[in-house]
Design a protein around this motif. Structure first.
Motif, PDB file in Angstrom:
ATOM      1  N   ALA A 262       8.033   1.148  -2.228  1.00  0.00           N
ATOM      2  CA  ALA A 262       6.907   0.227  -2.089  1.00  0.00           C
ATOM      3  C   ALA A 262       7.032  -0.570  -0.799  1.00  0.00           C
ATOM      4  O   ALA A 262       6.066  -0.720  -0.040  1.00  0.00           O
ATOM      5  N   LEU A 263       8.249  -1.077  -0.534  1.00  0.00           N
ATOM      6  CA  LEU A 263       8.435  -1.875   0.684  1.00  0.00           C
ATOM      7  C   LEU A 263       8.213  -1.022   1.927  1.00  0.00           C
ATOM      8  O   LEU A 263       7.538  -1.439   2.876  1.00  0.00           O
ATOM      9  N   LEU A 264       8.778   0.204   1.896  1.00  0.00           N
ATOM     10  CA  LEU A 264       8.598   1.090   3.049  1.00  0.00           C
ATOM     11  C   LEU A 264       7.125   1.427   3.259  1.00  0.00           C
ATOM     12  O   LEU A 264       6.644   1.491   4.396  1.00  0.00           O
ATOM     13  N   ALA A 265       6.402   1.617   2.154  1.00  0.00           N
ATOM     14  CA  ALA A 265       4.993   2.003   2.267  1.00  0.00           C
ATOM     15  C   ALA A 265       4.195   0.913   2.977  1.00  0.00           C
ATOM     16  O   ALA A 265       3.321   1.200   3.801  1.00  0.00           O
ATOM     17  N   ILE A 266       4.512  -0.355   2.649  1.00  0.00           N
ATOM     18  CA  ILE A 266       3.810  -1.461   3.311  1.00  0.00           C
ATOM     19  C   ILE A 266       4.104  -1.419   4.808  1.00  0.00           C
ATOM     20  O   ILE A 266       3.213  -1.585   5.648  1.00  0.00           O
TER      21      ILE A 266
ATOM     22  N   ALA B 102      -3.308  -4.391   3.511  1.00  0.00           N
ATOM     23  CA  ALA B 102      -4.074  -3.283   2.937  1.00  0.00           C
ATOM     24  C   ALA B 102      -3.130  -2.262   2.327  1.00  0.00           C
ATOM     25  O   ALA B 102      -3.419  -1.685   1.264  1.00  0.00           O
ATOM     26  N   GLY B 103      -1.965  -2.044   2.980  1.00  0.00           N
ATOM     27  CA  GLY B 103      -0.980  -1.129   2.426  1.00  0.00           C
ATOM     28  C   GLY B 103      -0.450  -1.621   1.085  1.00  0.00           C
ATOM     29  O   GLY B 103      -0.308  -0.847   0.137  1.00  0.00           O
ATOM     30  N   LEU B 104      -0.185  -2.940   1.002  1.00  0.00           N
ATOM     31  CA  LEU B 104       0.254  -3.527  -0.273  1.00  0.00           C
ATOM     32  C   LEU B 104      -0.791  -3.286  -1.357  1.00  0.00           C
ATOM     33  O   LEU B 104      -0.468  -2.885  -2.486  1.00  0.00           O
ATOM     34  N   ALA B 105      -2.078  -3.494  -0.991  1.00  0.00           N
ATOM     35  CA  ALA B 105      -3.153  -3.234  -1.944  1.00  0.00           C
ATOM     36  C   ALA B 105      -3.110  -1.781  -2.399  1.00  0.00           C
ATOM     37  O   ALA B 105      -3.286  -1.484  -3.587  1.00  0.00           O
ATOM     38  N   GLY B 106      -2.838  -0.872  -1.445  1.00  0.00           N
ATOM     39  CA  GLY B 106      -2.770   0.544  -1.780  1.00  0.00           C
ATOM     40  C   GLY B 106      -1.632   0.846  -2.750  1.00  0.00           C
ATOM     41  O   GLY B 106      -1.793   1.605  -3.700  1.00  0.00           O
ATOM     42  N   VAL B 107      -0.464   0.223  -2.509  1.00  0.00           N
ATOM     43  CA  VAL B 107       0.686   0.433  -3.405  1.00  0.00           C
ATOM     44  C   VAL B 107       0.334  -0.025  -4.819  1.00  0.00           C
ATOM     45  O   VAL B 107       0.594   0.669  -5.806  1.00  0.00           O
TER      46      VAL B 107
ATOM     47  N   ALA C 186      -2.055   2.295  -6.432  1.00  0.00           N
ATOM     48  CA  ALA C 186      -1.358   3.510  -6.866  1.00  0.00           C
ATOM     49  C   ALA C 186      -0.661   3.277  -8.198  1.00  0.00           C
ATOM     50  O   ALA C 186      -0.541   4.191  -9.018  1.00  0.00           O
ATOM     51  N   ASN C 187      -0.205   2.042  -8.446  1.00  0.00           N
ATOM     52  CA  ASN C 187       0.461   1.742  -9.709  1.00  0.00           C
ATOM     53  C   ASN C 187      -0.532   1.543 -10.856  1.00  0.00           C
ATOM     54  O   ASN C 187      -0.182   1.707 -12.014  1.00  0.00           O
ATOM     55  N   CYS C 188      -1.767   1.129 -10.519  1.00  0.00           N
ATOM     56  CA  CYS C 188      -2.768   0.917 -11.568  1.00  0.00           C
ATOM     57  C   CYS C 188      -3.426   2.235 -11.962  1.00  0.00           C
ATOM     58  O   CYS C 188      -3.693   2.477 -13.131  1.00  0.00           O
ATOM     59  N   VAL C 189      -3.733   3.066 -10.959  1.00  0.00           N
ATOM     60  CA  VAL C 189      -4.410   4.332 -11.247  1.00  0.00           C
ATOM     61  C   VAL C 189      -3.469   5.441 -10.768  1.00  0.00           C
ATOM     62  O   VAL C 189      -2.438   5.663 -11.357  1.00  0.00           O
ATOM     63  N   PHE C 190      -3.807   6.132  -9.714  1.00  0.00           N
ATOM     64  CA  PHE C 190      -2.883   6.993  -8.978  1.00  0.00           C
ATOM     65  C   PHE C 190      -3.554   7.263  -7.649  1.00  0.00           C
ATOM     66  O   PHE C 190      -4.727   6.943  -7.492  1.00  0.00           O
ATOM     67  N   VAL C 191      -2.815   7.818  -6.684  1.00  0.00           N
ATOM     68  CA  VAL C 191      -3.436   7.959  -5.369  1.00  0.00           C
ATOM     69  C   VAL C 191      -4.326   9.191  -5.333  1.00  0.00           C
ATOM     70  O   VAL C 191      -3.996  10.226  -5.905  1.00  0.00           O
ATOM     71  N   SER C 192      -5.476   9.059  -4.687  1.00  0.00           N
ATOM     72  CA  SER C 192      -6.380  10.189  -4.519  1.00  0.00           C
ATOM     73  C   SER C 192      -7.174   9.959  -3.234  1.00  0.00           C
ATOM     74  O   SER C 192      -7.207   8.841  -2.725  1.00  0.00           O
TER      75      SER C 192
ATOM     76  N   GLY D   1      -0.947   3.664  -0.139  1.00  0.00           N
ATOM     77  CA  GLY D   1      -0.842   4.318  -1.441  1.00  0.00           C
ATOM     78  C   GLY D   1      -0.126   5.650  -1.341  1.00  0.00           C
ATOM     79  O   GLY D   1       0.823   5.935  -2.086  1.00  0.00           O
ATOM     80  N   TYR D   2      -0.562   6.486  -0.388  1.00  0.00           N
ATOM     81  CA  TYR D   2       0.044   7.804  -0.247  1.00  0.00           C
ATOM     82  C   TYR D   2       1.514   7.703   0.177  1.00  0.00           C
ATOM     83  O   TYR D   2       2.353   8.454  -0.317  1.00  0.00           O
ATOM     84  N   ALA D   3       1.801   6.772   1.095  1.00  0.00           N
ATOM     85  CA  ALA D   3       3.192   6.638   1.527  1.00  0.00           C
ATOM     86  C   ALA D   3       4.064   6.254   0.340  1.00  0.00           C
ATOM     87  O   ALA D   3       5.162   6.793   0.151  1.00  0.00           O
ATOM     88  N   TYR D   4       3.554   5.335  -0.504  1.00  0.00           N
ATOM     89  CA  TYR D   4       4.315   4.940  -1.689  1.00  0.00           C
ATOM     90  C   TYR D   4       4.557   6.140  -2.590  1.00  0.00           C
ATOM     91  O   TYR D   4       5.700   6.402  -3.007  1.00  0.00           O
TER      92      TYR D   4
END
Lengths: 288, 352
Positions: free
Chosen positions: B91-95, B233-238, B241-247, B74-77
């Motif tokens: 998004a791809l890089l974050a995964i 798990a990274g994909l889930a995080g991305v 991040a799109n549904c809510v935001f990263v925290s 999420g944070y990387a994205y």
């Protein structure tokens, strides 16, 4: 000169702190080879005992040295009776169940006392060295830790209880076949670990304050210390605390406490790459 | 004996296809915004549950800190998207970042040959420390490129994924994306387990020493499956991040505990179980929240009770229980009851 003195004292304090908060976890890990995830909550309960008893007029030292260990030891007994004893021999299930217990304890304390921070003032004043100052209470904690470690060593080395404990750690099946009641040993271990955690939690409460979720903030440090130390309870905790507390103390001084924790984790990960079973798997093997 | 036409595995597959069709085609046209918004989050968490189900249930790797890779993704994205602008690349890089992080940690853990207990603790400590670290990054000196890390508040300005014309996607599109991602992740895991690689991973779970003696480099296989799960798990995080935001809450002990509960309740050694449990328990806690029943419904208390009870009473989880119940009902229905053959258990295993 002041600077060197203060760094040395700070390092001693941070090492003693690690020993103090990890002791209960180390006892349970050394004997049962299980990581007790409810450890942070045992510390938290000890802290609450101290804070509430002190607010009701009980002298701090009485609530720290008598009330907290007894009360948290009793909680440990209940947890052992209701949950842990059904899972002996299943290491992972025991850990998962203790994680559940940890959540339950956080929940119960939140229900009972609310999700707010409370604390008591730090006693004893402070010692000043040049421009710096250090609380006498923190030095008192170093002394208490030292006494605790020496007492632990003497018990393990010279008492019958210590003999049984060492035998169980060395070869539990052999100990059992020689007539040592495994279940009783495990129950005593769990209760002792809980009581030690209660004592530690109470002792650091004046410095750290208490809140239902405070356990999580100790958890990382305790876990790292215990698994880096390995199976020998006293030697493992001491050597890991010495190493990691040294790193942590210096990093706290140079940077921030949080970065010190990051450095702690990095040090532990590298250490475990070299010594996967912890320090005492290779060094001090014949120690307790 | 011939395999009967109706088995619990086939019934489960039909149920899953029906559920996926409902989520993909009926829900978006219904226009229920609450369902669409929470559905997106549920699917993101579902992928997270899938990642732990894969490494723990099939690889036997107990990672208590899978949320670390969730948060890192999420944070990387967020950081990459704020810096380079192109959200798809970010998004791809974050995964990849999450997978690489898992590989790095995995190297130390698997080449050190850490045991289960140590492995669980190290991964948990990783997520705990990331949580504490991100929490204290509120000052203005904590920024990566153009992206402030925001400490306790997270990054509320997390960019939303763009469509081909560079406009941010609508919540309905994000929802479809999340559902499709969950379905694809599930299929990916199933396919992975059917390959040679997947079979070796399952072999390690069964008996690591034996697999090693047969000549497999167990460290390499463990590292592989751990990195893949880290990427999931990274994909889930991305997506989260799109549904809510990263925290920092993405790393928190509460998230780790929830994830663990989903996998235990759903059933270790299944893929669909943890996803199902994730949906059910998220819906359950949302429902509890509407009850307004006073302090006794503390979320930690409820979650702790569920976890402890399942470990003590029902360590296998719900899905295996449902499956064996269904098999028994089918067998009773097909009277006279066929004698159990040795092969039957195997069929059940494969139908997972």
């Amino acid at each position: 000169m002041d600077y060197v003195a203060i760094i040395l004292l700070q390092t001693a304090i941070s090492i003693a702190n690690l020993v103090l908060i990890s002791a209960g976890l180390a006892v349970i890990f050394g004997m049962m080879r299980v990581i007790n995830f409810a450890h942070g909550e045992f510390l938290m309960l000890g802290g609450y005992t101290a804070v509430i008893a002190t607010q009701h007029g009980v002298p701090l030292l009485v609530s720290c040295f008598i009330l907290a260990p007894v009360l948290v030891g009793l909680v440990g007994l209940v947890v052992e009776y209701l949950v842990i004893r059904h899972l002996y021999g299943r290491l992972l299930d025991t850990m998962l169940a203790s994680w559940g217990v940890s959540l339950i304890l956080i929940g119960l304390v939140t229900v009972a006392f609310g999700n707010s921070v409370s604390g008591i003032s730090t006693p004893f004043g402070s010692l000043s060295i040049g421009r710096f100052s250090i609380g006498f209470y923190e030095l008192f904690l170093v002394a208490v830790t030292l006494v605790m470690v020496i007492a632990g060593y003497l018990v393990m080395r010279y008492s019958r209880v210590g003999l049984i404990a060492r035998a169980t750690m060395q070869d539990r099946d052999m100990a059992a076949s020689l007539g040592v009641n495994q279940r009783a040993v495990y129950r005593a271990t769990f209760v002792t670990g809980a009581a030690l955690s209660g004592l530690a939690g109470a002792l650091i409460a004046p410095i750290a304050g208490v809140v239902p979720t405070i356990g999580a903030s100790y958890l990382a440090k305790c876990f790292i210390t215990v698994i880096s130390g390995g199976p020998a309870i006293i030697a493992g905790t001491l050597s890991a605390s010495g190493l990691l507390g040294g790193v942590g103390g210096i990093m706290t001084f140079l940077a921030t406490p949080v970065l010190a924790e990051v450095a702690l984790l990095a040090a532990a990960v590298v250490l475990l790459r070299v010594l996967p079973q912890g320090i005492t798997s290779k060094f001090f093997r014949r120690s307790q | 004996m011939k395999t009967p036409l109706v088995t619990s595995g086939r019934l489960g597959a039909v149920a899953m296809i029906l559920a996926a069709a409902w989520a993909l085609f009926i829900v978006p046209s219904g226009g229920d915004m609450t369902l669409i918004l929470s559905g997106s989050i549920y699917c993101a968490f579902g992928i997270l549950a899938l990642s732990l189900a894969l490494i723990w249930g099939f690889g036997g790797i107990l990672s208590f800190g899978q949320t670390a890779f969730f948060g890192i993704g999420g944070y990387a994205y967020a950081v990459l998207a704020l810096n380079i602008g192109n959200t798809t690349t970010a998004a791809l890089l974050a995964i990849l970042v999450a997978a690489a992080m898992a590989a790095a940690i995995g190297y130390f853990m698997f080449w050190g040959r850490l045991g289960d207990v140590y492995l669980g603790v190290i991964t948990l400590v990783l997520s705990l420390i990331l949580y504490r670290f991100i929490n204290q990054t509120s000052g203005s000196e904590w920024k990566i490129g153009k992206a402030p890390l925001g400490g306790f508040n997270g990054i509320p300005s997390t960019p939303i994924l763009n469509d081909l014309d560079g406009n941010p996607l609508w919540p309905e599109d994000i929802y479809v994306l999340c559902v499709v991602a969950l379905i694809l992740s599930y299929i990916l895991c199933r396919l992975l387990l059917a390959t040679y690689f997947g079979r070796v991973v399952v072999a390690l779970r069964e008996n690591e020493l034996r697999a090693e003696l047969l000549g497999y480099d167990t460290r390499l296989y463990k590292l592989g499956v751990f990195s893949i799960a880290g990427g999931l798990a990274g994909l889930a995080g991305v997506l989260f991040a799109n549904c809510v935001f990263v925290s920092p809450n993405m790393f928190s002990l509460t998230t780790s505990s929830q994830l663990l509960v989903w996998v235990i309740v759903g059933g270790l050694g299944t893929l669909a179980g943890p996803v199902m449990a994730c949906f059910l328990l998220l819906a359950f806690s949302a429902w509890l929240g509407t009850l307004n029943a006073g302090v006794w419904l503390d979320p930690n208390l409820v979650m702790g009770l569920v976890l402890t009870l399942f470990v003590l009473v029902l360590p296998k989880g719900i899905l295996p229980l449902m499956r064996s119940g269904c098999d028994r009902a089918l067998a009773a229905f097909r009277r006279p009851a066929p004698a159990a053959e040795p092969g039957e258990a195997m069929i059940g295993e494969e139908a997972r």
